[in-house]
Design a protein around this motif. Structure first.
Motif: not given
Length: 86
Positions: A22-35
């Protein structure tokens, strides 16, 4: 079937693994949103800079308002001179 302690250990391990996923998915989503957000902002900046270079270069040759003209002041009739005549 294992003991109660072993079952708790298995449950805790599964819970930790789920939290890690769940934490990895959240980090990936935040990173993609920032990009994506950064890319959108970069596009706007590029368009603004390009607009300044390409649109402002024609200001010197503007046929509507030549730079060597003097502004014309509006002439208003003097009311006191009209009332003195009559």
């Amino acid at each position: 079937m294992g003991t109660e302690k072993r079952e708790r250990q298995k449950a805790n391990k599964a819970r930790r693994e789920q939290e890690a996923v769940r934490e990895q998915t959240k980090k990936r989503t935040v990173r993609l949103s920032l990009l994506i957000g950064g890319a959108i902002i970069a596009v706007f900046v590029i368009v603004a800079v390009a607009g300044r270079f390409f649109l402002d270069s024609d200001d010197d040759n503007d046929p509507v308002a030549p730079s060597d003209t003097v502004p014309v002041a509006e002439i208003v009739p003097d009311e006191s001179s009209e009332s003195d005549e009559g």
